[in-house]
Enzyme design. Structure first.
Site, PDB file in Angstrom:
ATOM      1  N   CYS A 169      16.776  86.895  67.423  1.00 18.08           N
ATOM      2  CA  CYS A 169      16.697  86.834  68.898  1.00 18.08           C
ATOM      3  C   CYS A 169      17.670  86.435  69.918  1.00 18.08           C
ATOM      4  O   CYS A 169      17.925  85.164  69.612  1.00 18.08           O
ATOM      5  CB  CYS A 169      15.309  86.191  69.138  1.00 18.08           C
ATOM      6  SG  CYS A 169      14.983  85.605  70.752  1.00 18.08           S
ATOM      7  N   CYS A 195      16.906  83.193  71.525  1.00 23.65           N
ATOM      8  CA  CYS A 195      16.719  81.942  70.619  1.00 23.65           C
ATOM      9  C   CYS A 195      18.176  81.352  70.330  1.00 23.65           C
ATOM     10  O   CYS A 195      18.311  80.188  70.174  1.00 23.65           O
ATOM     11  CB  CYS A 195      15.997  82.244  69.358  1.00 23.65           C
ATOM     12  SG  CYS A 195      14.543  83.059  69.693  1.00 23.65           S
ATOM     13  N   TRP A 208      18.343  99.604  67.945  1.00 22.20           N
ATOM     14  CA  TRP A 208      19.045 100.410  68.808  1.00 22.20           C
ATOM     15  C   TRP A 208      19.414 101.741  68.039  1.00 22.20           C
ATOM     16  O   TRP A 208      19.427 102.580  68.770  1.00 22.20           O
ATOM     17  CB  TRP A 208      20.453  99.673  69.063  1.00 22.20           C
ATOM     18  CG  TRP A 208      20.192  98.816  70.440  1.00 22.20           C
ATOM     19  CD1 TRP A 208      20.610  97.454  70.278  1.00 22.20           C
ATOM     20  CD2 TRP A 208      19.787  99.120  71.598  1.00 22.20           C
ATOM     21  NE1 TRP A 208      20.336  96.949  71.693  1.00 22.20           N
ATOM     22  CE2 TRP A 208      20.063  98.046  72.615  1.00 22.20           C
ATOM     23  CE3 TRP A 208      19.390 100.245  72.365  1.00 22.20           C
ATOM     24  CZ2 TRP A 208      19.811  97.873  73.856  1.00 22.20           C
ATOM     25  CZ3 TRP A 208      19.189 100.088  73.729  1.00 22.20           C
ATOM     26  CH2 TRP A 208      19.294  98.992  74.390  1.00 22.20           C
TER      27      TRP A 208
HETATM   28  P1  FAD Z   1      23.952  96.398  69.133  1.00 23.90           P
HETATM   29  O1  FAD Z   1      23.932  96.219  70.727  1.00 23.90           O
HETATM   30  O2  FAD Z   1      22.983  96.146  68.605  1.00 23.90           O
HETATM   31  O3  FAD Z   1      24.186  97.906  68.799  1.00 23.90           O
HETATM   32  C1  FAD Z   1      24.065  98.401  67.682  1.00 23.90           C
HETATM   33  C2  FAD Z   1      25.249  99.395  67.404  1.00 23.90           C
HETATM   34  O4  FAD Z   1      24.857 100.541  68.008  1.00 23.90           O
HETATM   35  C3  FAD Z   1      26.531  99.023  67.384  1.00 23.90           C
HETATM   36  O5  FAD Z   1      27.012  98.422  66.370  1.00 23.90           O
HETATM   37  C4  FAD Z   1      27.237 100.328  67.748  1.00 23.90           C
HETATM   38  O6  FAD Z   1      27.469 101.138  66.561  1.00 23.90           O
HETATM   39  C5  FAD Z   1      25.941 101.130  68.227  1.00 23.90           C
HETATM   40  N1  FAD Z   1      26.055 101.265  69.940  1.00 23.90           N
HETATM   41  C6  FAD Z   1      26.756 100.058  70.586  1.00 23.90           C
HETATM   42  N2  FAD Z   1      26.508 100.459  72.011  1.00 23.90           N
HETATM   43  C7  FAD Z   1      25.959 101.804  72.115  1.00 23.90           C
HETATM   44  C8  FAD Z   1      25.658 102.594  72.922  1.00 23.90           C
HETATM   45  N3  FAD Z   1      25.817 102.139  74.413  1.00 23.90           N
HETATM   46  N4  FAD Z   1      25.051 103.756  72.796  1.00 23.90           N
HETATM   47  C9  FAD Z   1      24.794 104.145  71.636  1.00 23.90           C
HETATM   48  N5  FAD Z   1      25.286 103.463  70.412  1.00 23.90           N
HETATM   49  C10 FAD Z   1      25.857 102.223  70.867  1.00 23.90           C
HETATM   50  N6  FAD Z   1      19.796  90.685  73.230  1.00 23.90           N
HETATM   51  C11 FAD Z   1      19.685  89.670  74.401  1.00 23.90           C
HETATM   52  O7  FAD Z   1      20.427  88.704  74.051  1.00 23.90           O
HETATM   53  N7  FAD Z   1      19.362  89.749  75.584  1.00 23.90           N
HETATM   54  C12 FAD Z   1      18.599  91.058  75.984  1.00 23.90           C
HETATM   55  O8  FAD Z   1      17.979  91.238  77.184  1.00 23.90           O
HETATM   56  C13 FAD Z   1      18.407  92.184  74.798  1.00 23.90           C
HETATM   57  N8  FAD Z   1      17.840  93.138  75.323  1.00 23.90           N
HETATM   58  C14 FAD Z   1      17.686  94.069  74.063  1.00 23.90           C
HETATM   59  C15 FAD Z   1      16.758  95.271  74.409  1.00 23.90           C
HETATM   60  C16 FAD Z   1      16.838  96.155  73.425  1.00 23.90           C
HETATM   61  C17 FAD Z   1      15.651  97.282  73.807  1.00 23.90           C
HETATM   62  C18 FAD Z   1      17.281  95.839  72.163  1.00 23.90           C
HETATM   63  C19 FAD Z   1      16.991  96.866  71.167  1.00 23.90           C
HETATM   64  C20 FAD Z   1      17.996  94.896  71.956  1.00 23.90           C
HETATM   65  C21 FAD Z   1      18.199  93.905  72.961  1.00 23.90           C
HETATM   66  N9  FAD Z   1      18.871  92.771  72.573  1.00 23.90           N
HETATM   67  C22 FAD Z   1      19.003  91.911  73.545  1.00 23.90           C
HETATM   68  C23 FAD Z   1      19.770  92.390  71.352  1.00 23.90           C
HETATM   69  C24 FAD Z   1      21.246  93.034  71.788  1.00 23.90           C
HETATM   70  O9  FAD Z   1      21.210  94.198  72.517  1.00 23.90           O
HETATM   71  C25 FAD Z   1      21.918  93.492  70.385  1.00 23.90           C
HETATM   72  O10 FAD Z   1      21.074  94.280  69.465  1.00 23.90           O
HETATM   73  C26 FAD Z   1      22.347  92.425  69.405  1.00 23.90           C
HETATM   74  O11 FAD Z   1      22.952  91.299  70.078  1.00 23.90           O
HETATM   75  C27 FAD Z   1      23.213  92.554  68.246  1.00 23.90           C
HETATM   76  O12 FAD Z   1      24.327  93.272  68.694  1.00 23.90           O
HETATM   77  P2  FAD Z   1      25.235  94.048  67.813  1.00 23.90           P
HETATM   78  O13 FAD Z   1      26.549  93.513  68.119  1.00 23.90           O
HETATM   79  O14 FAD Z   1      24.700  94.304  66.676  1.00 23.90           O
HETATM   80  O15 FAD Z   1      25.237  95.490  68.648  1.00 23.90           O
END
Ligand code: FAD
Length: 524
Positions: free
Chosen positions: A42, A45, A384
């Site tokens: 989270c 967190c 996501w």
């Molecule tokens: P993520 O953003 O989790 O993306 C996962 C993968 O999706 C990426 O590695 C890439 O391959 C692909 N991707 C990236 N961008 C896109 C795009 N635009 N369209 C399609 N595919 C894409 N965290 C917070 O701290 N605050 C928040 O308010 C928050 N809100 C969230 C809301 C939701 C609905 C979800 C599911 C998660 C939220 N999170 C939030 C968590 C945050 O968005 C990320 O999931 C987390 O920080 C991990 O990031 P990551 O680098 O793995 O990429």
């Protein structure tokens, strides 16, 4: 999986609890406990951890009275215990009084904000509201004393120091100094209010807060310090001659286990989707996130049913997993009850289906969702990816939802995702942000293709908002996605500015999030 750790035993002042220690620590303890149930996936967190560490260090000397602790609900070995404590969202703050006899899930601990000072003040409010039965024995009185009490203290010689802090009714300084000195001997600290001005004048108190000190030899007077701040008062009093820290025998910290799990890096291709990510996410969603709800009825049950319908019809993974989701959907659809205990679903997924050879991994193995640190990425990344595959499947298989009651509605998948996030997603703030975006523009979606693009756009907005945040993995920076290396044709330059070609983005998303792009490397 590598258990994630935001707090380190022995390094941070935070008491690190786990499934083995939390009950022992919080039941019938001589001190009260303030426990943060968090999840290391989270982002809020992660962002909040420095504050929690600083708070724990700030009130380290209060440990005989109240302790600041943390428990990671994302750690597999803690899943059960977080269910038992009824934790649905992260972070959840619970206060446990001293000397609780029966199991309790604690009192919800909420203040107007989560700033360090607010939390510290709220801890004091909780301590002061204890009935005598639950008062930690080491906790001195936090109530103000009267002028008559002060006079008798001055007139009767003590063999120790007596400090009286004069302050206003709303000030917390006196109580903080009292608690700061609980582990020190040869001194007693009291507080008094500034209500009786004549009496204050007599003692020479002209400003508040100020500290009046009665020495063991009977002499007395105001103390002179640089600034009327908690830290100045506390350190002055701690440094008085003969004032010493008691050799307090605090109980052993309950958890000595070291984080010895080595992180194994799995090489992967960013242009691919990994079955292992989707299945690990599904495991977490079904067995942990949903399982924090002991029973489901009404709109919650409806939300679950619709969500399971959507994933049963659109999840592009391996046949046995699709079979599992289908069976779960049928079971939910034929349910004669309007309330079900979640254990019934767990039993179905864990036992009944297993007998028929259908088995969803019960271990987390992130591949494309690996983080460079165990607390980064993981579950939310997989969620996501799951959501994007669902919108893409719905647009490439327009008949997939036929007969489910969700057919014909271009927003069906998005609205179902929205309700899932709102009802079940453990990161409450994330859910609120998502809900705001949905309210603003989800209604404008008129075709399944627009649904794919809507989610893509909103995900990029989230990326933009989170760039530079503590939860950002430095190896996976938050940038507009897809990046030019993944999709050159998605990017155009218009008047010198990088711009999207949305037609190309749509084609790319449909390829990237299709079943054909799924690979089973690392999936067993
Ligand atoms: P993520 O953003 O989790 O993306 C996962 C993968 O999706 C990426 O590695 C890439 O391959 C692909 N991707 C990236 N961008 C896109 C795009 N635009 N369209 C399609 N595919 C894409 N965290 C917070 O701290 N605050 C928040 O308010 C928050 N809100 C969230 C809301 C939701 C609905 C979800 C599911 C998660 C939220 N999170 C939030 C968590 C945050 O968005 C990320 O999931 C987390 O920080 C991990 O990031 P990551 O680098 O793995 O990429």
């Amino acid at each position: 999986a590598g258990a994630a750790r935001l707090y380190r035993e022995g390094v941070d002042a935070v008491w690190v609890l786990d499934s083995g220690s939390v009950r022992r620590a919080t039941a019938n303890s001589s001190a009260a406990w303030l426990v943060q149930f968090y999840s290391s996936w989270c982002g809020h967190c992660i962002g909040y951890a420095p504050t929690w560490r600083a708070l724990a260090a700030d009130v380290r000397d209060w440990a005989a009275v109240v302790r600041v602790a943390a428990l990671d609900c994302a750690d597999e070995k803690n899943h059960e215990v977080c269910r038992a404590y009824d934790i649905h969202f992260y972070p959840t703050f619970r206060y446990f009084k001293a000397f609780t006899k029966d199991f309790t899930t604690g009192d919800n601990f909420k203040g107007p904000d989560r700033e360090l000072q607010t939390v510290r003040h709220t801890m004091i409010d909780f301590l002061q509201n204890h009935t005598t039965e639950h008062r930690p024995p080491a906790c001195p009185s936090l109530d103000p004393i009267q002028p008559s009490d002060i006079l008798s203290l001055i007139n009767n010689r003590n063999d120790h120091y007596m400090a009286v802090l004069f302050e206003s009714n709303s000030s917390y300084v006196g109580r903080e100094v009292i608690l700061d000195l609980t582990q020190f001997e040869n001194i007693v600290v009291k507080r008094a209010l500034n209500t009786d001005t004549a009496f204050l004048e007599k003692l020479g108190v002209s400003s508040i807060p100020s500290c009046y000190l009665i020495y063991p030899n009977g002499s007395h007077g105001l103390i002179n310090i640089g600034k009327p701040l908690r830290s100045f008062f506390s350190s002055y009093l701690k440094l008085l001659p003969e004032v010493r820290k008691k050799s307090l025998s605090l109980p052993e910290k309950p958890n000595k286990e070291e984080n010895s799990e080595a992180i194994i890096w799995r090489e992967f291709d960013r242009s691919k989707l990994y079955i292992s990510d989707l299945e690990s996410g599904l495991h977490y969603l079904l067995r942990v996130e949903l399982a924090t709800h002991k029973s489901l009825s009404g709109t919650k049950l409806k939300t679950l049913k619709d969500f399971v319908t959507v994933i049963a019809k659109l999840f592009p993974g391996r046949p046995p997993i699709r079979k599992l989701l289908e069976m779960l959907q049928e079971w939910l659809a034929n349910l004669p009850l309007d309330r079900i205990p979640y254990n019934a679903i767990l039993d179905l997924v864990n036992n009944k289906m297993r007998i028929s050879g259908i088995f969803l991994t019960n271990h987390i193995k992130w591949v494309g969702c690996q983080g460079s640190q165990p607390e980064l990425r993981g579950y939310t990344c997989s969620l996501w990816k799951l959501f994007h595959t669902l919108t893409v499947e719905a647009s490439t298989h327009p008949k997939a939802l036929d007969g489910t009651g969700l057919e014909g509605d271009p927003q069906a998948v998005l609205q179902t995702i929205r309700r899932y996030i709102h009802t079940f997603f453990g990161c409450k703030e994330c859910g609120e942000h998502f809900e705001e975006m949905a309210k603003e523009s989800m209604d404008s979606v008129k075709t399944p293709d627009q649904a794919v693009l809507w989610l893509w756009k909103k995900h990029n907005l989230v990326n933009h908002r989170l760039a530079g945040h503590l939860s950002e993995d430095p190896r996976f920076p938050k940038v507009p996605w897809p990046t030019p290396d993944l999709c050159p044709s998605c990017h155009e330059e218009i008047k010198g500015l990088d711009s999207w070609n949305e037609g190309q983005v749509l084609l790319f998303l449909k390829r990237h999030y299709s079943g054909d792009n799924l690979v089973d490397t690392y999936a067993v």
